[in-house]
Design a protein around this motif. Sequence first.
Motif, PDB file in Angstrom:
ATOM      1  N   THR A   1       2.559   1.842  -3.285  1.00 49.77           N
ATOM      2  CA  THR A   1       1.554   2.247  -4.436  1.00 49.77           C
ATOM      3  C   THR A   1       1.486   3.900  -3.945  1.00 49.77           C
ATOM      4  O   THR A   1       1.391   4.459  -5.341  1.00 49.77           O
ATOM      5  CB  THR A   1       0.251   1.622  -4.090  1.00 49.77           C
ATOM      6  N   ILE A   2       1.375   4.190  -2.829  1.00 54.03           N
ATOM      7  CA  ILE A   2       1.032   5.748  -2.905  1.00 54.03           C
ATOM      8  C   ILE A   2       2.361   6.417  -3.165  1.00 54.03           C
ATOM      9  O   ILE A   2       2.200   7.483  -3.535  1.00 54.03           O
ATOM     10  CB  ILE A   2       0.769   5.901  -1.091  1.00 54.03           C
ATOM     11  N   LEU A   3       3.564   6.028  -2.634  1.00 51.81           N
ATOM     12  CA  LEU A   3       4.796   6.429  -3.191  1.00 51.81           C
ATOM     13  C   LEU A   3       4.949   6.533  -4.845  1.00 51.81           C
ATOM     14  O   LEU A   3       5.420   7.636  -5.466  1.00 51.81           O
ATOM     15  CB  LEU A   3       6.132   5.918  -2.640  1.00 51.81           C
TER      16      LEU A   3
ATOM     17  N   MET B   1       0.746  -1.214  -0.007  1.00 56.12           N
ATOM     18  CA  MET B   1       0.028  -0.102   0.057  1.00 56.12           C
ATOM     19  C   MET B   1       0.796   1.376   0.035  1.00 56.12           C
ATOM     20  O   MET B   1       0.552   2.151  -0.641  1.00 56.12           O
ATOM     21  CB  MET B   1      -0.770  -0.237   1.130  1.00 56.12           C
ATOM     22  N   ARG B   2       1.960   1.203   0.875  1.00 59.34           N
ATOM     23  CA  ARG B   2       2.872   2.361   0.919  1.00 59.34           C
ATOM     24  C   ARG B   2       3.590   2.387  -0.187  1.00 59.34           C
ATOM     25  O   ARG B   2       3.899   3.592  -0.713  1.00 59.34           O
ATOM     26  CB  ARG B   2       3.706   2.190   2.259  1.00 59.34           C
TER      27      ARG B   2
ATOM     28  N   VAL C   1       2.344   6.672  -6.860  1.00 58.65           N
ATOM     29  CA  VAL C   1       1.437   7.514  -7.362  1.00 58.65           C
ATOM     30  C   VAL C   1       1.982   9.015  -7.162  1.00 58.65           C
ATOM     31  O   VAL C   1       1.870   9.893  -8.053  1.00 58.65           O
ATOM     32  CB  VAL C   1      -0.026   7.420  -6.759  1.00 58.65           C
ATOM     33  N   LEU C   2       2.522   9.509  -6.039  1.00 58.67           N
ATOM     34  CA  LEU C   2       3.163  10.464  -5.865  1.00 58.67           C
ATOM     35  C   LEU C   2       4.248  10.914  -6.818  1.00 58.67           C
ATOM     36  O   LEU C   2       4.422  12.159  -7.143  1.00 58.67           O
ATOM     37  CB  LEU C   2       3.410  10.939  -4.317  1.00 58.67           C
TER      38      LEU C   2
END
Length: 170
Positions: free
Chosen positions: A4-6, A1-2, A8-9
């Motif tokens: 994926t967020i990184l 999850m982490r 996307v950012l």
Amino acid sequence: MRGTILAVLALLTLAACGGGDRGLRQLDNPGGGPDEFSILPARPLEMPETVSTLPQPTPGGTNRTDPNPLGDGIAALGGNQAAGRAGGIPAADAGLIGAVNRYGTDPAIRETLAAEDEAFRRRRGRLSAFGMGRVDRYFAAYAGMALDAYAEFIRFRNLGVQVPSAPPAN
């Protein structure tokens, strides 16, 4: 999850850095494209008051709808538009021309100014390269050279010069 967020950012950050065509605001030389200032639109067609005032056709010559920037400029400043086609300086303007030429003229002034402006834009372009992403620096680069038309209007009015009316300042 982490992760994926990184990801996307990171993708959003890269997308935000993308720049489009800046046109006149681009401070470096974009290359050899067309010069948008060399295109002069033709004047709209006009219908004379009477047909008898139509000029005789001049094959290979000029017509009334051809652009005449010199004559239009003269007319805008209150002069006779035909003076732009006369090919010389009217005798009434000899004093003005003498005052303007009192310090001499530089026949290569356009080339000199173009080279100085290119050097100025190159210096300013290097300084903005250290910022994050591409920042529109056009107005900031030329801010010291901008003329505040309304301030000049007030200055001339205060000096007693008759100036036309102007809309109120924003």
